[in-house]
Motif scaffolding. Structure first.
Motif, mmCIF file in Angstrom:
data_model
loop_
_atom_site.group_PDB
_atom_site.id
_atom_site.type_symbol
_atom_site.label_atom_id
_atom_site.label_comp_id
_atom_site.label_asym_id
_atom_site.label_seq_id
_atom_site.Cartn_x
_atom_site.Cartn_y
_atom_site.Cartn_z
ATOM 1 N N UNK A 148 33.204 43.842 56.934
ATOM 2 C CA UNK A 148 34.499 43.464 56.593
ATOM 3 C C UNK A 148 34.293 41.875 56.433
ATOM 4 N N UNK A 149 33.360 41.014 56.910
ATOM 5 C CA UNK A 149 33.396 39.672 56.993
ATOM 6 C C UNK A 149 32.104 39.330 56.025
ATOM 7 N N UNK A 150 31.587 40.296 55.179
ATOM 8 C CA UNK A 150 30.457 39.830 54.409
ATOM 9 C C UNK A 150 30.893 39.213 52.925
ATOM 10 N N UNK A 151 30.150 38.493 52.306
ATOM 11 C CA UNK A 151 30.525 37.909 51.004
ATOM 12 C C UNK A 151 30.719 39.058 50.026
ATOM 13 N N UNK A 161 34.244 39.639 47.915
ATOM 14 C CA UNK A 161 34.140 39.821 46.338
ATOM 15 C C UNK A 161 34.909 40.971 45.711
ATOM 16 N N UNK A 162 34.508 42.283 46.409
ATOM 17 C CA UNK A 162 34.932 43.420 46.059
ATOM 18 C C UNK A 162 36.537 43.465 46.448
ATOM 19 N N UNK A 163 36.959 43.039 47.569
ATOM 20 C CA UNK A 163 38.484 42.905 47.862
ATOM 21 C C UNK A 163 39.124 42.090 46.873
ATOM 22 N N UNK A 164 38.605 41.040 46.651
ATOM 23 C CA UNK A 164 39.142 40.078 45.752
ATOM 24 C C UNK A 164 39.537 40.570 44.097
ATOM 25 N N UNK A 165 38.414 41.661 43.704
ATOM 26 C CA UNK A 165 38.785 42.357 42.502
ATOM 27 C C UNK A 165 39.970 43.102 42.559
ATOM 28 N N UNK A 186 41.226 40.974 37.162
ATOM 29 C CA UNK A 186 40.146 42.109 36.971
ATOM 30 C C UNK A 186 40.481 42.589 35.412
ATOM 31 N N UNK A 187 41.678 43.068 35.276
ATOM 32 C CA UNK A 187 41.899 43.739 33.733
ATOM 33 C C UNK A 187 41.535 42.905 32.748
ATOM 34 N N UNK A 188 41.989 41.674 32.831
ATOM 35 C CA UNK A 188 41.765 40.492 31.541
ATOM 36 C C UNK A 188 40.478 40.033 31.488
ATOM 37 N N UNK A 222 34.393 47.858 48.163
ATOM 38 C CA UNK A 222 35.366 47.420 49.016
ATOM 39 C C UNK A 222 35.591 48.254 50.328
ATOM 40 N N UNK A 223 35.613 49.492 50.071
ATOM 41 C CA UNK A 223 35.862 50.679 51.027
ATOM 42 C C UNK A 223 35.043 51.657 51.324
#
Length: 251
Positions: A134-137, A141-145, A152-154, A178-179
């Motif tokens: 949960x606290x890894x870069x 990054x994945x959660x941000x997407x 993401x779509x653009x 992410x999951x």
């Protein structure tokens, strides 16, 4: 402001998710054997896994689906393209389920996941890994997407139905990044437990939809660490956890 067709799409998605939960409840009745439940035959597992993923992931991916539909609205066939986008998304999750099946079957055949042998410490380790991830870069990054549909779509837009499938698959890949650890935690707690499915679904929704991103990540991390401590110290006191008995239970 949501448009009328978008409201209709939300209602349809929620109806599909609700139906998937109902089917999952019926199919999994009495099958929870606790951590590392035997998944049974490949055919039964694959169909059950797909329905599970629809139930668990569809509601939290709704913002991405709505934004895709809105961007596609200015072009052609938004409903068909959106359906293809969703199919691409779940194709990735279905493939990941097959990998999980192979790993679980291998561990069960070798007796590695037997509760009184290595199953319990492996379950604890899986929960700790999920909490630390949960606290890894990479997780960030994945959660941000997943939390930035427009971005993401653009940045990955592709025209046509093939492009819709490709974008859906790419979104699925980021979502998997992410999951995946939360899904591993689900196997460690009881993949055939409807209650633990609901808990993990809630954690995924918190991370993806709660406005306070750091708070959401913190909550999920604490829950996973607490589950790991519970399984390690007093598994019988962990809510909804079925302690495995001798011999695996099949789906």
């Amino acid at each position: 402001m949501l448009r009328r067709e978008e409201v209709a799409a939300i209602v349809a998605v929620l109806a599909v998710a609700a139906m998937a939960w109902l089917i999952t409840d019926v199919r999994m009745a009495g099958m929870d054997a606790g951590p590392w439940t035997d998944p049974g035959s490949l055919g039964v597992y694959t169909s059950t896994w797909f329905v599970m993923m629809v139930a668990m992931m569809l509601p939290s991916t709704m913002p991405m689906v709505l934004v895709f539909r809105r961007l596609k609205q200015a072009r052609s066939s938004p409903t068909l393209a959106t359906s293809i986008f969703v199919i691409g998304y779940f194709a990735v999750w279905t493939a990941s389920g097959l990998v999980a099946y192979a790993a679980l079957k291998a561990g069960l055949s070798g007796g590695i996941f037997t509760w009184d042998r290595s199953g319990r410490p492996i379950a604890v380790g899986a929960l700790i890994v999920a909490a630390m991830y949960e606290i890894t870069p990479l997780k960030n990054m994945c959660l941000g997407k997943c939390r930035s549909p427009f971005g993401f779509l653009l940045s990955s837009w592709r025209d046509g139905l093939r492009g819709a499938f490709t974008m859906g698959a790419r979104h699925g890949a980021w979502c998997l990044g992410c999951c995946w650890a939360l899904m591993m935690a689900l196997f460690a707690l009881g993949v055939m437990s409807l209650t633990w499915m609901l808990v993990v679904t809630g954690l995924i929704a918190i991370e993806k939809l709660l406005p306070w991103r750091k708070v959401a990540t913190g909550v999920v991390t604490v829950v996973l660490f607490a589950a790991a401590i519970g399984v390690a110290v007093a598994p019988a006191s962990v809510p909804w956890l079925t302690i495995p008995t001798a011999g695996p239970m099949h789906m």
